[in-house]
Design an enzyme around this catalytic site. Structure first.
Site, short mmCIF file in Angstrom:
data_model
loop_
_atom_site.label_atom_id
_atom_site.label_comp_id
_atom_site.label_asym_id
_atom_site.label_seq_id
_atom_site.Cartn_x
_atom_site.Cartn_y
_atom_site.Cartn_z
N ARG A 10 58.20 128.25 53.67
CA ARG A 10 56.75 128.11 53.54
C ARG A 10 56.42 127.23 52.33
NH1 ARG A 10 52.75 128.62 49.78
NH2 ARG A 10 53.80 130.48 48.97
N ASP A 11 56.67 127.72 51.13
CA ASP A 11 56.26 127.01 49.93
C ASP A 11 57.00 125.68 49.79
OD1 ASP A 11 55.04 126.42 47.57
OD2 ASP A 11 55.87 128.08 46.42
N HIS A 202 56.43 135.09 41.10
CA HIS A 202 56.64 133.82 41.82
C HIS A 202 56.60 132.74 40.76
CE1 HIS A 202 56.14 130.96 45.25
NE2 HIS A 202 55.59 130.23 44.28
N HIS A 204 57.84 128.92 39.02
CA HIS A 204 58.26 127.53 39.23
C HIS A 204 59.07 127.07 38.02
CE1 HIS A 204 55.37 126.20 42.65
NE2 HIS A 204 55.65 127.48 42.75
N CYS A 235 52.73 123.11 44.94
CA CYS A 235 51.43 123.43 45.51
C CYS A 235 50.69 122.12 45.74
CB CYS A 235 50.61 124.33 44.58
SG CYS A 235 48.95 124.67 45.21
N ASN A 244 59.99 125.14 42.66
CA ASN A 244 60.25 126.59 42.64
C ASN A 244 61.60 126.86 41.99
OD1 ASN A 244 58.24 128.31 44.43
ND2 ASN A 244 58.46 126.31 45.42
#
Length: 302
Positions: A10-11, A202, A204, A235, A244
């Site tokens: 996803r990310d 979460h 980065h 993002c 990430n």
């Protein structure tokens, strides 16, 4: 046991222009599950016109649910997306709640007040459907659009979301601004407001502090860490928010320190080949895959 939640499908994929073929996504997810990864964020239920990379998320959810022992989760931007996620049969879903109102307006087109109303709708929907629901407190450590975010604001908005029915939270360093001292401080403050509902970070690695921040979170009792294979991700609505935490590096660090993740490192390293083949030329990051696993690692882990 520490849960590594893989967010790359996803990310990671939403942050690159190319669309990974559906069959390659399935191979990636199946290989990570076989390596012992127990939770994967397999996609997001956003309009395909905005993120064509996520257009096949319902099909990916259906496939991932056939994999034994895998917790299949997806991101949703609003109640409409949540309805699609529930219909697809996800085990869990999360919604991003930006602590920066400017980022919120850019990312999901909603103010803080509007987002809290949306969160209440999704919480009720998830409760009725028996689907786990979490909120990611994004840009909690800083925003490329607003700069520093007052910690008291993060605490206030987390408490408001808790009152709206949320029972699990993550703190998200969407822009890679966090440092270990800030992580420790903010985890403690948010925990004071929502208790053990704060489980996840979460992070980065935009400025090279991802693993240091992860350790700071572990010291404060965090039990789930998001990561992306090869460090894919960022993002699209936060300029400069790349990188990430690399799943391979995080898994190695935790194993080397004696934490149980349930992940077989040799098998995890091989998953990278699937992503590299499907996305030729796309940069993949990580020190451990390049250096290899050290001799005697298994003996040190025990």
């Amino acid at each position: 046991m520490i849960l590594i939640s893989e967010v790359g499908p996803r990310d990671g994929l939403q942050s690159i222009d190319r669309v990974m073929p559906t069959e390659a996504k399935k191979r990636w997810i199946a290989a990570e599950a076989a390596a012992g990864v127990r939770e994967i964020e397999v996609g997001s239920f956003v309009p395909p016109s905005l993120l064509p990379q996520m257009a096949d998320t319902a099909e990916i959810v259906a496939f991932a649910k056939t994999l034994p022992g895998l917790n299949v989760v997806a991101l949703v931007p609003n109640a409409k997306g949540a309805a699609r996620a529930v219909a697809a049969g996800v085990h869990g879903m999360s919604i991003p709640f930006s602590m920066s109102e400017t980022h919120s307006l850019n990312n999901v087109r909603k103010s803080h007040t509007e987002m809290l109303a949306e969160i209440a709708k999704v919480a009720a929907m998830a409760h009725d459907a028996g689907v786990h629901f979490a909120v990611g407190l994004s840009t909690a450590f800083g925003c490329t659009l607003e700069g520093a975010i007052p910690e008291e604001q993060v605490v206030r908005l987390a408490a408001a979301a808790y009152e709206a029915g949320v029972r699990e939270f993550s703190l998200s360093d969407t822009t890679g601004y966090a440092d270990p001292a800030q992580v420790r401080r903010l985890v403690r403050k948010v925990r004071d407001a929502v208790g053990d509902a704060l489980t996840t970070l979460h992070l980065h690695n935009t400025r090279g502090l991802g693993l240091a921040n992860a350790l700071a979170g572990l010291d404060e009792g965090i039990t789930t860490l998001d990561a992306s294979l090869g460090g894919l991700g960022g993002c699209p609505f936060a300029p400069g928010a790349s990188g990430n935490i690399v799943t391979e590096d995080l898994a190695f660090m935790l194993h080397a320190m004696g934490y149980d993740t349930g992940i077989e490192l040799d098998a995890l390293m091989k998953v990278r080949e699937i992503v590299a083949e499907a996305l030729p030329g796309e940069p993949l990051y990580g020190f451990t895959p390049d250096a290899g696993l050290p001799l005697g690692l298994a003996d040190r882990v025990g």
